[in-house]
Design a protein around this motif. Structure first.
Motif, PDB file in Angstrom:
ATOM      1  N   VAL A  81       0.870  -1.181   0.000  1.00 25.60           N
ATOM      2  CA  VAL A  81       0.000   0.000   0.000  1.00 25.60           C
ATOM      3  C   VAL A  81       0.906   1.230   0.000  1.00 25.60           C
ATOM      4  O   VAL A  81       1.646   1.472   0.956  1.00 25.60           O
ATOM      5  CB  VAL A  81      -0.941   0.031   1.225  1.00 25.60           C
ATOM      6  CG1 VAL A  81      -1.794   1.304   1.202  1.00 25.60           C
ATOM      7  CG2 VAL A  81      -1.834  -1.199   1.234  1.00 25.60           C
ATOM      8  N   SER A  83      -0.016   4.496  -0.228  1.00 28.32           N
ATOM      9  CA  SER A  83      -0.543   5.664   0.490  1.00 28.32           C
ATOM     10  C   SER A  83      -0.166   5.589   1.967  1.00 28.32           C
ATOM     11  O   SER A  83       0.007   4.506   2.524  1.00 28.32           O
ATOM     12  CB  SER A  83      -2.060   5.750   0.324  1.00 28.32           C
ATOM     13  OG  SER A  83      -2.661   4.493   0.563  1.00 28.32           O
ATOM     14  N   THR A 214      -5.041  -6.526  -6.405  1.00 31.68           N
ATOM     15  CA  THR A 214      -5.104  -5.165  -5.868  1.00 31.68           C
ATOM     16  C   THR A 214      -5.356  -4.140  -6.965  1.00 31.68           C
ATOM     17  O   THR A 214      -5.996  -3.112  -6.728  1.00 31.68           O
ATOM     18  CB  THR A 214      -3.809  -4.792  -5.107  1.00 31.68           C
ATOM     19  OG1 THR A 214      -2.677  -4.949  -5.975  1.00 31.68           O
ATOM     20  CG2 THR A 214      -3.642  -5.656  -3.873  1.00 31.68           C
ATOM     21  N   ALA A 215      -4.873  -4.418  -8.180  1.00 32.96           N
ATOM     22  CA  ALA A 215      -5.095  -3.484  -9.293  1.00 32.96           C
ATOM     23  C   ALA A 215      -6.581  -3.329  -9.591  1.00 32.96           C
ATOM     24  O   ALA A 215      -7.041  -2.245  -9.997  1.00 32.96           O
ATOM     25  CB  ALA A 215      -4.349  -3.969 -10.541  1.00 32.96           C
ATOM     26  N   LYS A 218     -10.442  -1.863  -6.186  1.00 32.79           N
ATOM     27  CA  LYS A 218     -11.311  -0.707  -5.946  1.00 32.79           C
ATOM     28  C   LYS A 218     -12.420  -0.581  -6.982  1.00 32.79           C
ATOM     29  O   LYS A 218     -13.378   0.182  -6.790  1.00 32.79           O
ATOM     30  CB  LYS A 218     -10.478   0.577  -5.888  1.00 32.79           C
ATOM     31  CG  LYS A 218      -9.593   0.623  -4.647  1.00 32.79           C
ATOM     32  CD  LYS A 218      -8.523   1.696  -4.720  1.00 32.79           C
ATOM     33  CE  LYS A 218      -9.081   3.075  -4.588  1.00 32.79           C
ATOM     34  NZ  LYS A 218      -8.011   4.101  -4.453  1.00 32.79           N
ATOM     35  N   ARG A 244      -8.589   7.381  -0.324  1.00 36.44           N
ATOM     36  CA  ARG A 244      -7.239   7.765   0.084  1.00 36.44           C
ATOM     37  C   ARG A 244      -6.240   6.612   0.012  1.00 36.44           C
ATOM     38  O   ARG A 244      -5.038   6.815   0.234  1.00 36.44           O
ATOM     39  CB  ARG A 244      -7.233   8.375   1.486  1.00 36.44           C
ATOM     40  CG  ARG A 244      -7.643   7.477   2.608  1.00 36.44           C
ATOM     41  CD  ARG A 244      -7.465   8.154   3.970  1.00 36.44           C
ATOM     42  NE  ARG A 244      -6.056   8.343   4.269  1.00 36.44           N
ATOM     43  CZ  ARG A 244      -5.452   9.513   4.413  1.00 36.44           C
ATOM     44  NH1 ARG A 244      -6.126  10.622   4.298  1.00 36.44           N
ATOM     45  NH2 ARG A 244      -4.161   9.581   4.692  1.00 36.44           N
ATOM     46  N   THR A 245      -6.707   5.403  -0.298  1.00 38.46           N
ATOM     47  CA  THR A 245      -5.822   4.233  -0.292  1.00 38.46           C
ATOM     48  C   THR A 245      -5.378   3.868  -1.706  1.00 38.46           C
ATOM     49  O   THR A 245      -6.208   3.719  -2.602  1.00 38.46           O
ATOM     50  CB  THR A 245      -6.533   3.026   0.354  1.00 38.46           C
ATOM     51  OG1 THR A 245      -6.862   3.361   1.711  1.00 38.46           O
ATOM     52  CG2 THR A 245      -5.643   1.790   0.349  1.00 38.46           C
ATOM     53  N   GLU A 246      -4.059   3.724  -1.876  1.00 36.40           N
ATOM     54  CA  GLU A 246      -3.496   3.345  -3.171  1.00 36.40           C
ATOM     55  C   GLU A 246      -2.619   2.108  -3.000  1.00 36.40           C
ATOM     56  O   GLU A 246      -1.610   2.146  -2.304  1.00 36.40           O
ATOM     57  CB  GLU A 246      -2.660   4.490  -3.757  1.00 36.40           C
ATOM     58  CG  GLU A 246      -3.455   5.732  -4.124  1.00 36.40           C
ATOM     59  CD  GLU A 246      -4.485   5.477  -5.238  1.00 36.40           C
ATOM     60  OE1 GLU A 246      -4.250   4.568  -6.064  1.00 36.40           O
ATOM     61  OE2 GLU A 246      -5.515   6.161  -5.261  1.00 36.40           O
ATOM     62  N   PHE A 247      -3.045   1.016  -3.630  1.00 35.72           N
ATOM     63  CA  PHE A 247      -2.220  -0.189  -3.642  1.00 35.72           C
ATOM     64  C   PHE A 247      -1.055   0.008  -4.613  1.00 35.72           C
ATOM     65  O   PHE A 247      -1.080   0.910  -5.447  1.00 35.72           O
ATOM     66  CB  PHE A 247      -3.065  -1.403  -4.034  1.00 35.72           C
ATOM     67  CG  PHE A 247      -4.073  -1.800  -2.984  1.00 35.72           C
ATOM     68  CD1 PHE A 247      -3.706  -2.586  -1.908  1.00 35.72           C
ATOM     69  CD2 PHE A 247      -5.398  -1.375  -3.076  1.00 35.72           C
ATOM     70  CE1 PHE A 247      -4.621  -2.940  -0.929  1.00 35.72           C
ATOM     71  CE2 PHE A 247      -6.326  -1.732  -2.108  1.00 35.72           C
ATOM     72  CZ  PHE A 247      -5.942  -2.516  -1.039  1.00 35.72           C
ATOM     73  N   SER A 248      -0.046  -0.845  -4.498  1.00 33.99           N
ATOM     74  CA  SER A 248       1.168  -0.641  -5.291  1.00 33.99           C
ATOM     75  C   SER A 248       1.812  -1.974  -5.643  1.00 33.99           C
ATOM     76  O   SER A 248       1.616  -2.968  -4.943  1.00 33.99           O
ATOM     77  CB  SER A 248       2.162   0.208  -4.490  1.00 33.99           C
ATOM     78  OG  SER A 248       3.400   0.319  -5.152  1.00 33.99           O
TER      79      SER A 248
END
Length: 290
Positions: A81, A83, A214-215, A218, A244-248
């Protein structure tokens, strides 16, 4: 079939792992991914990695960096994550104080030493100009333990992920005084060096699968309601969290390590600075990923 024992907190961040397990995505690639919920958080997971009761952990960035510096034979495979984690600063619901500054002499409830709730206490103290040497702690293990400690006035301050504590705030058990965000990515995926040397190919497939999940996470229809139902949260809070949450799927950056070194050195959490190559291991990507 390659067995990988993995742990993580029982929170909304890790729902993609459970979706992938339920879909049989790991099994199809010859991986027996054995998930273990670790409600005690990062301090406990660090210990389980050290004792090789876990091969892999989805773990707070700051916590595992500190433990690698302290000798944990583990390496970060990638950011999970990107973020920042938004921590709520909580006090007992019945307390008269309205601002964190009023609780300078308060005791911090922490899940474990070396956990996020422990490490972020120092950053909170620095924010308010408190004497780091004067901080005191009450070990509570879990969120339930913190509820008990604050309700019985064994501790007066507790830092935990802001959205997971919202139901407790809504019930008046906790009072949220402020929020504080980590100045680095929330979570990374880390593996023991033994696991890397013995199961590198399986780890690569595992990362490929979870990054795919994860991609898309959302964009899943009604995912806000699914998360709210699964973790007993309000849909509106989940929608804020999703925004506000961004997976990576990136690797840790030098700038992130520099920031952790700077912040932790300033409050005396670490006794030496660490270089990026001491922390990470890059698993070669497959042709499909490239």
């Amino acid at each position: 079939m390659t067995t990988i024992k993995i742990g993580g907190v029982p929170e909304h961040f890790n729902l993609p792992w459970h979706f992938a397990i339920e879909d049989g995505a790991f099994e199809k690639e010859g991986i027996d991914l054995q998930w273990q919920d670790v409600p005690e958080g990062t301090g406990r997971m660090s210990k389980l990695l050290r004792t090789q009761e876990l091969d892999v952990a989805c773990i707070l960035t700051d916590g595992i960096v500190k433990d690698i510096i302290a000798g944990n034979p583990t390496r970060i495979l990638q950011v999970y994550v990107a973020s920042p984690l938004l921590w709520g600063v909580h006090a007992p619901g019945t307390i008269e104080a309205e601002k964190t500054q009023q609780l300078e002499d308060g005791k911090f409830a922490i899940s474990r030493y070396g956990s996020g709730s422990h490490l972020m206490s120092y950053l909170l103290a620095k924010r308010h100009g408190w004497d780091i040497e004067d901080l005191s702690f009450e070990l509570v293990n879990t969120l339930d333990g913190a509820v008990e400690a604050l309700s019985q006035n064994k501790a007066q301050l507790f830092l935990w992920e802001r959205y997971m504590t919202q139901p407790i705030v809504d019930q008046g058990i906790f009072k949220r005084l402020e929020t504080i965000a980590t100045p680095w990515p929330s979570f990374v995926i880390a593996a023991t060096q033994d696991c890397i040397s013995e199961k590198e190919e399986a780890l690569g497939k595992m990362l490929e699968i979870i990054n795919r999940y994860t991609a898309d996470f959302k964009q899943i229809p009604s995912i806000d309601r699914t998360i709210a139902s699964h973790y007993d949260l309000q849909v509106g809070d989940v929608q804020q969290w999703l925004l506000r949450t961004e997976f990576s799927d990136d690797q840790l950056w030098n700038s992130t390590v520099d920031k952790i070194n700077e912040e932790f050195s300033a409050v005396g959490i670490i006794d030496r600075k660490v270089a990026l190559d001491e922390l990470i291991y890059d698993i070669p990507k497959t042709d499909e990923e490239e």
